[in-house]
Design a protein around this motif. Sequence first.
Motif, mmCIF file in Angstrom:
data_model
loop_
_atom_site.group_PDB
_atom_site.id
_atom_site.type_symbol
_atom_site.label_atom_id
_atom_site.label_comp_id
_atom_site.label_asym_id
_atom_site.label_seq_id
_atom_site.Cartn_x
_atom_site.Cartn_y
_atom_site.Cartn_z
ATOM 1 N N PRO A 269 82.698 65.676 9.293
ATOM 2 C CA PRO A 269 81.514 65.871 10.489
ATOM 3 C C PRO A 269 81.071 64.316 11.148
ATOM 4 C CG PRO A 269 80.632 66.319 8.448
ATOM 5 C CD PRO A 269 82.108 66.144 8.085
ATOM 6 N N HIS A 270 81.207 63.314 10.381
ATOM 7 C CA HIS A 270 80.866 62.037 11.000
ATOM 8 C C HIS A 270 81.722 61.535 12.140
ATOM 9 C CE1 HIS A 270 78.593 62.027 7.308
ATOM 10 N NE2 HIS A 270 77.903 60.959 7.609
ATOM 11 N N MET A 271 82.967 62.115 12.216
ATOM 12 C CA MET A 271 83.838 61.629 13.359
ATOM 13 C C MET A 271 83.489 61.891 14.696
ATOM 14 S SD MET A 271 86.912 64.879 12.997
ATOM 15 C CE MET A 271 87.565 64.583 14.462
ATOM 16 N N PHE A 272 82.265 62.573 14.867
ATOM 17 C CA PHE A 272 81.406 63.212 16.191
ATOM 18 C C PHE A 272 80.210 62.088 16.268
ATOM 19 C CE2 PHE A 272 83.731 67.252 14.871
ATOM 20 C CZ PHE A 272 84.581 66.991 16.031
ATOM 21 N N MET A 273 80.120 61.079 15.188
ATOM 22 C CA MET A 273 79.022 60.221 15.435
ATOM 23 C C MET A 273 79.480 58.993 15.988
ATOM 24 S SD MET A 273 76.439 60.137 12.368
ATOM 25 C CE MET A 273 76.305 58.228 12.184
ATOM 26 N N THR A 274 80.554 58.865 16.598
ATOM 27 C CA THR A 274 81.170 57.593 17.131
ATOM 28 C C THR A 274 80.501 56.953 18.210
ATOM 29 O OG1 THR A 274 83.259 58.687 18.063
ATOM 30 C CG2 THR A 274 83.388 57.730 15.631
ATOM 31 N N LEU A 275 79.771 57.839 18.863
ATOM 32 C CA LEU A 275 79.223 57.442 20.059
ATOM 33 C C LEU A 275 77.802 56.788 19.813
ATOM 34 C CD1 LEU A 275 79.391 59.774 23.214
ATOM 35 C CD2 LEU A 275 79.731 57.365 23.244
ATOM 36 N N THR A 276 77.220 56.932 18.603
ATOM 37 C CA THR A 276 75.806 56.666 18.031
ATOM 38 C C THR A 276 75.677 54.957 18.108
ATOM 39 O OG1 THR A 276 75.965 58.302 16.533
ATOM 40 C CG2 THR A 276 74.336 56.706 16.307
ATOM 41 N N PRO A 277 76.896 54.202 17.818
ATOM 42 C CA PRO A 277 76.860 52.770 17.751
ATOM 43 C C PRO A 277 76.559 52.141 19.124
ATOM 44 C CG PRO A 277 78.884 53.368 16.462
ATOM 45 C CD PRO A 277 78.183 54.697 17.177
ATOM 46 N N THR A 278 76.989 52.822 20.124
ATOM 47 C CA THR A 278 76.583 52.464 21.769
ATOM 48 C C THR A 278 74.991 52.322 21.826
ATOM 49 O OG1 THR A 278 78.651 53.316 22.569
ATOM 50 C CG2 THR A 278 76.897 52.812 24.056
ATOM 51 N N TYR A 279 74.485 53.492 21.508
ATOM 52 C CA TYR A 279 72.995 53.471 21.735
ATOM 53 C C TYR A 279 72.237 52.638 20.680
ATOM 54 C CZ TYR A 279 74.629 56.578 25.086
ATOM 55 O OH TYR A 279 75.337 57.081 26.196
ATOM 56 N N MET A 280 72.870 52.398 19.551
ATOM 57 C CA MET A 280 72.044 51.496 18.550
ATOM 58 C C MET A 280 72.141 50.121 19.021
ATOM 59 S SD MET A 280 70.595 51.604 15.555
ATOM 60 C CE MET A 280 69.396 50.558 16.351
ATOM 61 N N GLY A 281 73.317 49.498 19.411
ATOM 62 C CA GLY A 281 73.525 48.334 20.157
ATOM 63 C C GLY A 281 72.721 48.038 21.389
ATOM 64 N N LEU A 282 72.791 49.245 22.137
ATOM 65 C CA LEU A 282 71.873 49.093 23.488
ATOM 66 C C LEU A 282 70.187 48.791 23.097
ATOM 67 C CD1 LEU A 282 71.670 49.367 26.571
ATOM 68 C CD2 LEU A 282 71.647 51.738 26.183
ATOM 69 N N ALA A 283 69.580 49.632 21.952
ATOM 70 C CA ALA A 283 68.385 49.523 21.559
ATOM 71 C C ALA A 283 68.087 48.117 21.096
ATOM 72 C CB ALA A 283 68.049 50.595 20.328
ATOM 73 N N GLN A 284 68.834 47.455 20.488
ATOM 74 C CA GLN A 284 68.735 46.099 19.919
ATOM 75 C C GLN A 284 68.529 45.234 21.220
ATOM 76 O OE1 GLN A 284 68.382 44.934 16.568
ATOM 77 N NE2 GLN A 284 67.377 43.354 17.908
ATOM 78 N N ALA A 285 69.446 45.546 22.302
ATOM 79 C CA ALA A 285 69.486 44.471 23.071
ATOM 80 C C ALA A 285 68.365 44.655 24.380
ATOM 81 C CB ALA A 285 70.639 45.067 24.126
ATOM 82 N N ALA A 286 67.622 46.124 24.270
ATOM 83 C CA ALA A 286 66.476 46.123 24.802
ATOM 84 C C ALA A 286 65.273 45.382 24.236
ATOM 85 C CB ALA A 286 66.132 47.774 25.172
ATOM 86 N N TYR A 287 65.368 45.457 22.946
ATOM 87 C CA TYR A 287 64.106 44.854 22.257
ATOM 88 C C TYR A 287 64.531 43.425 22.551
ATOM 89 C CZ TYR A 287 61.941 42.788 18.380
ATOM 90 O OH TYR A 287 60.921 41.996 17.360
ATOM 91 N N ASP A 288 65.372 42.711 22.243
ATOM 92 C CA ASP A 288 65.593 41.324 22.358
ATOM 93 C C ASP A 288 65.191 40.871 23.950
ATOM 94 O OD1 ASP A 288 66.413 41.166 19.737
ATOM 95 O OD2 ASP A 288 68.540 40.976 19.959
ATOM 96 N N PHE A 289 65.418 41.581 24.793
ATOM 97 C CA PHE A 289 65.401 41.160 26.334
ATOM 98 C C PHE A 289 63.720 41.073 26.163
ATOM 99 C CE2 PHE A 289 63.913 42.263 30.273
ATOM 100 C CZ PHE A 289 64.475 41.144 30.958
ATOM 101 N N ALA A 290 63.075 42.088 25.763
ATOM 102 C CA ALA A 290 61.570 42.071 25.835
ATOM 103 C C ALA A 290 61.182 40.882 25.066
ATOM 104 C CB ALA A 290 61.204 43.503 25.302
ATOM 105 N N VAL A 291 61.570 40.661 24.067
ATOM 106 C CA VAL A 291 60.996 39.501 23.185
ATOM 107 C C VAL A 291 61.193 38.342 24.206
ATOM 108 C CG1 VAL A 291 61.255 38.091 21.057
ATOM 109 C CG2 VAL A 291 60.983 40.512 20.824
ATOM 110 N N ALA A 292 62.528 38.115 24.537
ATOM 111 C CA ALA A 292 62.765 36.717 25.280
ATOM 112 C C ALA A 292 61.876 36.854 26.415
ATOM 113 C CB ALA A 292 64.283 36.659 25.713
ATOM 114 N N TYR A 293 61.901 37.904 27.147
ATOM 115 C CA TYR A 293 61.095 37.836 28.512
ATOM 116 C C TYR A 293 59.747 37.626 28.245
ATOM 117 C CZ TYR A 293 59.414 39.798 32.961
ATOM 118 O OH TYR A 293 59.011 39.951 33.938
ATOM 119 N N LEU A 294 58.894 38.008 27.430
ATOM 120 C CA LEU A 294 57.563 37.710 27.121
ATOM 121 C C LEU A 294 57.373 36.491 26.440
ATOM 122 C CD1 LEU A 294 56.325 41.133 25.205
ATOM 123 C CD2 LEU A 294 55.965 40.595 27.488
#
Length: 419
Positions: A269-294
């Motif tokens: 069943p985990h074979m259908f979870m391969t899109l999850t990394p895209t959004y995990m990386g995106l969440a980290q990117a948004a957080y890091d941008f917010a920190v750098a911005y502030l």
Amino acid sequence: MDSSYLNEYAHSADSNALFNGAPLTGQQKELIAKVDEYGVKWAERAFKHDLEASFPTENYNDLKNMGFLALCVPKRLGGLGADYRTYALVATRISYYCASTANTFNMHNANSLWTADMVDALELTSEQRESHEHNRTIHYNNMLEGKIYSQPFSEGSGAAAGKHPFGTITTRSGDGWIINGKKIFASLSGSADYYGVLCTEDIPGATLADTMFMAIPADAPGVSVVGDWDPMGMRGTVSRTLIFKDVFVPDTAQLMPRGVYIKAASKYPHMFMTLTPTYMGLAQAAYDFAVAYLRGEVAGVNVKRRMYPTKQYSIAEMYIKLQQAWALFHRATSEFKRSPSREERMRAYACQYTVMEYCAEICSAAVRVCGGQAMLKTFPLERMYRDSRCGALMLPWTSEICIDRLGRGLLYKEGERDD
């Protein structure tokens, strides 16, 4: 109160508490570092591809030069031999720089990840093993040469969610197959060299067990790409509609032997979870941008805003959600195996849901905490905000499907029904 029920349920606490996170391997560190060499260029190109809704061809040229188009091809067949968790970790870092590239990179890699060790571990006849080895070697060689594979799922029905057979039909014809049908939201449409298509064999009373996984050349007669592509987010995926009209492919087009796809889907069943990394990386990117911005460390932002308690509070909340998502992500991706336990399957659904929803929440919070200027298209945050909301809609495990399966799976034991 009679608390004897705890005798049965106490193990649930154990299954949630007893876990040793898997450290990064040497190969994983090396592959992630390779992404970092190219990532800033991808992040800069992302503005153009988002504006134009154009495919990131330059990024795929880089991936080809990096050898990453064969990331999940076994080493013995010339690839980098990345396993499930390695793919997941690499994909998070690609998404950190360009979510659309990571999203489509998932589609490409699924064609090799699904057809390698997963199939090898299934019960196959010697004839099936021989034909599969022959066929996948052809497709792996294509990837080694830099050919791009897509994997269109959606048809505008419940087929991609496993509700009923796919409407795209393949019919036996001589030494090959004739395919007719349609796939919508077909990422990489017009840019892939091959489309890894799930379709139903044309036999009486066909069921999901009769699903076939076929690689269709993009330039085959009868293949066409239609429709516009002007979505809210993930614009660089260029997910237009594919039409297959009497498309003939040889037997070697089979990415899995007949009847094997549904076995793989049920065992892994985990074979259908391969899109999850895209959004995990995106969440980290948004957080890091917010920190750098502030902190006033983003180009074009000369004012520090880190001293305000409201900003500090919001960043703290974002960080907590980010760490919760990462913890579940690391655990779920480390639990990939054949026939996972019920708890592991439920955790996979929980991971998918958490990452998709927290990604959107983190991006939304970043917009609020950074303020109006950060919403200008000269910054990446407004694109991240739009991209993040798409995760919950991604088949075959949308957020709603995950919640449905979690709710039932947690309250019903295997095979249990109400009278």
